[in-house]
Design a protein around this motif. Structure first.
Motif: not given
Length: 390
Positions: A198-209, A222-234, A268-272
């Motif tokens: 979800a945090s990538g770039n040019s997603l629509d262009r790559w989707m079409q290709t 991105p879903l909550e991991p253990f240790g969040y927010p020190d460990v974070s998917p963004g 990520m998202g192990a805790r979730f």
């Protein structure tokens, strides 16, 4: 005396031969039998009740709410919403219904048995179906259409439907590295499912290709991991607390970043995935939108399978991570292990990331897969989906 027996009263008849008398008697008896049968048949026809069902009074289209009658345009099956049941009957070009009688709890529609009957034609696979889009401040969100179709139905990839050994491989992380994304989209065979961050770039262009090249797509949220927010998917991480309270702003941000995908994969998202209080509303929201959920299989504490099964959410889980060790030989060994799992069980799901070495290893393995009796299928083909039952 013989002539008197056969002389009508009041008339003098000439003498006839015995043969003539027999012929006359036979014709008379036959005439009486025919008359009796005709009379009996007429009595039976006139006397029996009318079993013809009364003609159903069709409601005029203008008298129905717009959501009660719908028809699909263009190629593919015709879809008609039936007023009596509120469900959907879908027919092919021959007019034969292909439904299994399972009612969708969200729309009242009936799921389709014929594989691929709702899938986008390949020529339009890169174009979002406007009926499957809910406009929002976060972008176009996936939604079930008014006629009961799901993004999972329409954007699903193709497979030949054989009963042999089937393997789904999901390569995620697309959109982060433009070079890695290009390698994955162009080198991997169409059966490989691609996961876009979800945090990538040019997603629509790559989707079409990717869609033009025949790939099925997932969105990595991105879903909550253990240790969040020190460990974070963004940024825009969906936390356990937010999901439990049904606050889906972060999820909506992720969902609105891309179109034409069949489901969501955790980033990520192990805790979730270990918290049922978060999973139940989260998976319910995905189901409401007509999406599947893929658990990447990295957490032994995940409760996602049980919650998805109980709630009727389409679900798949990875059996192996292919590139924890990004050595070409190690990835090849993991692919061989995935193949052994598939031969033992009939199916298997592997996940990997779009590193150059990973893409090269999967492409080389896939070149000989068909010769070894392996079909590479999109992950939706192996997902538990209670709405299709087949």
């Amino acid at each position: 005396m013989h002539d008197e027996l056969y002389r009508p009263l009041g008339q003098n008849l000439t003498s006839t031969s015995p043969r003539d008398h027999r012929r006359w008697r036979t014709a008379g008896v036959a005439a009486m039998l025919v008359a009796g049968l005709a009379g009996g048949s007429a009595f039976a026809v006139l006397g029996q009740p009318d079993f013809t069902p009364p003609a159903r009074q069709a409601a005029p289209v203008e008298a129905l709410a717009p959501s009660r009658v719908a028809a699909a345009e263009g190629p593919g099956p015709q879809i008609v919403r039936m007023e009596e049941s509120g469900g959907v009957t879908i027919t092919g070009g021959d007019g034969v219904p292909r439904v299994d009688g399972t009612t969708n709890p969200y729309t009242g529609s009936i799921r389709v048995l014929e594989p691929g009957s709702l899938r986008q034609p390949q020529a339009f696979a890169h174009l979002p179906d406007q009926a499957l889009i809910e406009p929002s401040d976060e972008g176009p969100l996936p939604i079930r259409s008014g006629d009961g179709r799901r993004p999972l139905d329409v954007y699903a990839g193709t497979s030949n439907g054989t009963l042999g050994t089937r393997i789904a491989i999901v390569v995620g992380g697309l959109g982060i590295s433009q070079t890695g994304t290009q390698q994955a989209v162009e080198r991997l065979p169409a059966g490989v499912t691609l996961g876009f961050a979800a945090s990538g770039n040019s997603l629509d262009r790559w989707m079409q290709t990717a869609r033009r090249n025949g790939h099925e797509l997932l969105l990595q949220a991105p879903l909550e991991p253990f240790g969040y927010p020190d460990v974070s998917p963004g940024e825009h991480t969906l936390t356990v607390a937010d999901a439990a309270a049904r606050r889906f702003e972060a999820l909506d941000w992720s969902l609105g970043r891309l179109t034409n995908y069949v489901g969501v994969m955790n980033y990520m998202g192990a805790r979730f995935n270990a918290e049922t209080k978060a999973l139940e509303p989260f998976l319910g929201e995905l189901n409401r939108r007509g999406l599947l959920y893929l658990d990447d299989g990295t957490s032994a504490r995940s409760q996602a399978r049980d919650v998805a099964t109980a709630g009727g959410t389409p679900f798949a889980s990875a059996d192996l991570v292919l590139d924890d060790d990004r050595n070409p030989q190690a990835i090849a060994r993991q692919l061989d292990a995935l193949e052994r799992v598939a031969r033992a069980r009939g199916t298997a799901v592997g996940v990997a990331s779009a590193f150059d070495v990973t893409v090269a290893a999967i492409a080389a393995w896939a070149d000989g897969a068909a010769a070894r009796g392996i079909e590479i299928v999109p992950v939706s083909a192996l997902a538990f989906d209670p709405e299709t039952k087949g």
